[in-house]
Design a protein around this motif. Sequence first.
Motif: not given
Length: 255
Positions: A153-176
């Motif tokens: 995943y990537t974040v901006d300088q305020e720690m807001n999520l900018l991208s969230f890949n498919r494997s991260l969806e599988r690991i966390t249970g959250y959709l992008s």
Amino acid sequence: MKTPELFDSLLIESLADGMVAISPEGRILFANHSFLARSGFRLDEIVGKPCREVIRESICDAGCPFTEVLETGKVADRFDVEVHRKDGGTMSACVNFTPLRDLEGRVIGVVEVIRDITKLNELKDNLKKTSSMYRRERIKIRTILDNIPSGVYTVDQEMNLLSFNRSLERITGYLSEEAVGRKCNEVLRSDFCEAGCPLKRSMRTGETLRGIEVNLRAKDGSVVPIASSTALLRDEDGQPIGGICSFRDLREVHA
């Protein structure tokens, strides 16, 4: 404001692990900066060449799961693989073979993710596109990114999520679409979110941190042990624009 497509391009070039996309015929389609830096090749030297002439792994003659992954669509791993560089040197690596799928889910090749288990290079982010190739490159990069086995995943300088890949969806249970735009600590809820966050440290100091083991909480509340790597994310001009984190799910290792 940087576009999501630009972040995708920067992201794939920022991965510490070497990554190579291979056609069903066993020929090189794409390689990221990390692979090129470790192998000593230039991209224009290897595109279209047989993978065994470029990657040159000790399992090429026996034990390579490329055909199996291509036919079954299932992920395979090989450990303690010897990989030969262009200059004749070698490195020991763990290699993940993942089916490369198009936007409709059809297997169109194999992605090899090569993790150097002796030394990791700093993350890089220098992919440049020409306008005529922009759309094709964007689709290719997005497809490869979503086939990477590591959560990224990537974040901006305020720690807001900018991208969230498919494997991260599988690991966390959250959709992008559930995660992007939210604060990363609201979604990942790791041990270090409140104090000692390695991603914040990378963004503050510019250093790359690797192999840090932490626990995060999935959407269902379960604890997920991970090994994370973090780095400062820069734009094409080298200016800091946020942070990048990739991590490996350690649940099978700890089972």
